[in-house]
Structure formats: C-alpha cells, structure tokens
Design a protein around this motif. Sequence first.
Motif, mmCIF file in Angstrom:
data_model
loop_
_atom_site.group_PDB
_atom_site.id
_atom_site.type_symbol
_atom_site.label_atom_id
_atom_site.label_comp_id
_atom_site.label_asym_id
_atom_site.label_seq_id
_atom_site.Cartn_x
_atom_site.Cartn_y
_atom_site.Cartn_z
ATOM 1 N N GLN A 2 -13.554 -8.334 -43.504
ATOM 2 C CA GLN A 2 -13.437 -8.769 -42.119
ATOM 3 C C GLN A 2 -12.091 -9.440 -41.845
ATOM 4 O O GLN A 2 -11.515 -9.261 -40.776
ATOM 5 C CB GLN A 2 -14.578 -9.738 -41.755
ATOM 6 C CG GLN A 2 -15.956 -9.106 -41.791
ATOM 7 C CD GLN A 2 -16.657 -9.296 -43.128
ATOM 8 O OE1 GLN A 2 -16.012 -9.271 -44.185
ATOM 9 N NE2 GLN A 2 -17.973 -9.468 -43.072
ATOM 10 N N SER A 3 -11.596 -10.202 -42.823
ATOM 11 C CA SER A 3 -10.304 -10.876 -42.658
ATOM 12 C C SER A 3 -9.175 -9.870 -42.505
ATOM 13 O O SER A 3 -8.286 -10.033 -41.668
ATOM 14 C CB SER A 3 -10.026 -11.790 -43.856
ATOM 15 O OG SER A 3 -10.985 -12.813 -43.940
ATOM 16 N N VAL A 4 -9.219 -8.811 -43.317
ATOM 17 C CA VAL A 4 -8.204 -7.756 -43.202
ATOM 18 C C VAL A 4 -8.279 -7.104 -41.830
ATOM 19 O O VAL A 4 -7.269 -6.905 -41.156
ATOM 20 C CB VAL A 4 -8.396 -6.685 -44.304
ATOM 21 C CG1 VAL A 4 -7.446 -5.510 -44.077
ATOM 22 C CG2 VAL A 4 -8.158 -7.276 -45.671
ATOM 23 N N ALA A 5 -9.484 -6.757 -41.418
ATOM 24 C CA ALA A 5 -9.674 -6.074 -40.136
ATOM 25 C C ALA A 5 -9.230 -6.939 -38.962
ATOM 26 O O ALA A 5 -8.665 -6.443 -37.989
ATOM 27 C CB ALA A 5 -11.133 -5.670 -39.972
ATOM 28 N N GLU A 6 -9.476 -8.217 -39.056
ATOM 29 C CA GLU A 6 -9.154 -9.131 -37.956
ATOM 30 C C GLU A 6 -7.648 -9.244 -37.747
ATOM 31 O O GLU A 6 -7.156 -9.258 -36.608
ATOM 32 C CB GLU A 6 -9.750 -10.515 -38.233
ATOM 33 C CG GLU A 6 -9.594 -11.509 -37.092
ATOM 34 C CD GLU A 6 -10.332 -11.101 -35.837
ATOM 35 O OE1 GLU A 6 -9.727 -11.212 -34.741
ATOM 36 O OE2 GLU A 6 -11.488 -10.657 -35.930
ATOM 37 N N ILE A 7 -6.895 -9.313 -38.828
ATOM 38 C CA ILE A 7 -5.466 -9.583 -38.726
ATOM 39 C C ILE A 7 -4.603 -8.327 -38.616
ATOM 40 O O ILE A 7 -3.446 -8.387 -38.204
ATOM 41 C CB ILE A 7 -5.004 -10.440 -39.930
ATOM 42 C CG1 ILE A 7 -3.706 -11.176 -39.597
ATOM 43 C CG2 ILE A 7 -4.844 -9.574 -41.187
ATOM 44 C CD1 ILE A 7 -3.369 -12.250 -40.613
ATOM 45 N N SER A 8 -5.162 -7.152 -38.928
ATOM 46 C CA SER A 8 -4.361 -5.928 -39.025
ATOM 47 C C SER A 8 -4.451 -5.071 -37.768
ATOM 48 O O SER A 8 -5.493 -5.005 -37.116
ATOM 49 C CB SER A 8 -4.808 -5.091 -40.231
ATOM 50 O OG SER A 8 -4.722 -5.849 -41.412
ATOM 51 N N ASP A 9 -3.342 -4.403 -37.459
ATOM 52 C CA ASP A 9 -3.314 -3.443 -36.349
ATOM 53 C C ASP A 9 -3.762 -2.061 -36.828
ATOM 54 O O ASP A 9 -4.457 -1.343 -36.117
ATOM 55 C CB ASP A 9 -1.890 -3.349 -35.780
ATOM 56 C CG ASP A 9 -1.374 -4.689 -35.303
ATOM 57 O OD1 ASP A 9 -1.997 -5.258 -34.388
ATOM 58 O OD2 ASP A 9 -0.367 -5.178 -35.855
ATOM 59 N N ILE A 10 -3.318 -1.694 -38.045
ATOM 60 C CA ILE A 10 -3.741 -0.452 -38.690
ATOM 61 C C ILE A 10 -4.489 -0.828 -39.957
ATOM 62 O O ILE A 10 -3.980 -1.586 -40.790
ATOM 63 C CB ILE A 10 -2.526 0.445 -39.021
ATOM 64 C CG1 ILE A 10 -1.849 0.916 -37.732
ATOM 65 C CG2 ILE A 10 -2.950 1.641 -39.865
ATOM 66 C CD1 ILE A 10 -0.607 1.753 -37.959
ATOM 67 N N ILE A 11 -5.718 -0.322 -40.100
ATOM 68 C CA ILE A 11 -6.582 -0.712 -41.208
ATOM 69 C C ILE A 11 -6.857 0.499 -42.090
ATOM 70 O O ILE A 11 -7.564 1.426 -41.684
ATOM 71 C CB ILE A 11 -7.909 -1.285 -40.689
ATOM 72 C CG1 ILE A 11 -7.657 -2.421 -39.696
ATOM 73 C CG2 ILE A 11 -8.787 -1.749 -41.845
ATOM 74 C CD1 ILE A 11 -8.826 -2.697 -38.770
#
Length: 265
Positions: free
Chosen positions: A56-65
């Motif tokens: 979730q942390s990656v998804a929250e901060i990233s524009d491309i996941i």
Amino acid sequence: MNIGFIGCGNMATAIISGIIENKAEESKNIFAYDVYSPALDKIKSSFNVNVCDSEQSVAEISDIIFLAVKPNVLGEVLNKIKDTANKSKKVLVSIVAGKTIEFITDNSTDKCKIIRVMPNINAKVSEAISAYCCNELVTDEDKSAIEKLLSSIGKVLALDESFFPIFGVIGGCAPAYAYMFIDALARAGVKNGLKKKDALMIAAQTVYGSAKMILESDTHPWELIDNVCSPGGTTIEGVTSLQADGFESAVHNAVDKAFEKDKKL
C-alpha cells in the motif's frame, strides 16, 4: 515522477537497473517493496532506492506502479492496493506472467489504468524485447512514459494482447534457443582446436552482430545470407548442410511445441 515496484525479483531488479543506469529516472524517485526482506535489502544497497514497508505504501506514493510478483499472489496484492490504484493519475504496470488485463481488472476495479508488459530475460543486459498492451483508460502520455522506461532495458513493441502468447514463445523462450545455438557453435570451434573461452566469444559476438545487422540494415535476412555466401565457398556449404539437416524445421517445431504448451497452462 515516482516509480514503484511491488516485488523485487530478477526482472524487477533488471528494470530498476536499466532505468537508473540509462537515466530514465533517478533512484530517489524509485520506491520498492518485497515481502522477502533480503531482496529488498539488496535493491536498496545496489541502487539506493527508497524502500517501503508495504504494498500500500508503494501504491500510495507512486505514479507508475510495477507489479512484479508471482502469479499466484497477484490477486491478493491487487486487492490490497486497489483503492489507492483507483486514483485517476496512477498507472498499474503488470509484468506478471500469464495474467491478462481482464484478470487484473477483475481483481482491482474497472477504473484502473492498466498496462500489461512482457519483457524477456535479456533485460538483465539492457537488450530485452518488451511487448505491452493496455486498457482504454491509458492515455498517450501514459504510453509514452512506459515506453521511455522500457526503452531503458531494450526495445519496446506495442502489441495486441491476443498476440502475447506467441510473443512469449518467441521473445520469452527463444533466448534459450539462441544460447543453445551459440553454445553449439562454440563447441564446434573447440572440436576444431579453439579454446572454449575464445570459441564462445567468437560465437556470441557473431550472433550479436548478426542480430544488429538485421535490426539496423532494413535488409531481409535471406538477402544478408546471400551476401555472405560466395559461389562455391564455405558459407554456402554450411548453409546447405543446415537446410539438409532440417534446421528451419527444427526451429519451427520448437516454437510450435512451446506454443502448444502455453495453451495448456
């Protein structure tokens, strides 16, 4: 632009390496998470990227996941991040083998921007061929962004998803066939007196250069073959021997067998 990676295995590592080494994006803008902490530690120490404590942390901060997990856990991961990934500007990029856009949509929401990518193992040396397809929510700007990132690990091709199975056989399986051919050439050199190291370098560079000729010369392979074959010479002797021994049929059979196997998976 922030780029996120959920899963830090070999392919994700190759993509991260290519992005940083070819300056497609800075390491400070890359965020990564993996359930296996040693993999995350290795990514951090190798590339100085930001590590996160959850998907979730990656998804929250990233524009491309980038989704780079095992196929059997993709559904679970999508369920964890679907609320975050649903935000209009975020793009999900799946490199998970065998999982279609339909599967990703069914396990997230129909409002997610989704790009499916199939790279091959040669991403490790920035010489991959990567195919991608996307759903209708992906914009031209999104496509340009993903092409820029994928270009850092090799060539990029937009391809209808219906062709992904045969792409996987040619782009994904064929590196093994090419390695076999190179090894066979090298062993033939050893049989005729060359040191294995020298024979392998000669064979590998010859195949590499030959591939580059096809990609850059805009000349049909058979015209290039004819250019090498002098009348009554050694090359035409070898070419006709390969033909007589069923070289092309063997290649076709290998592709067909792999394609048939793919349909059963």
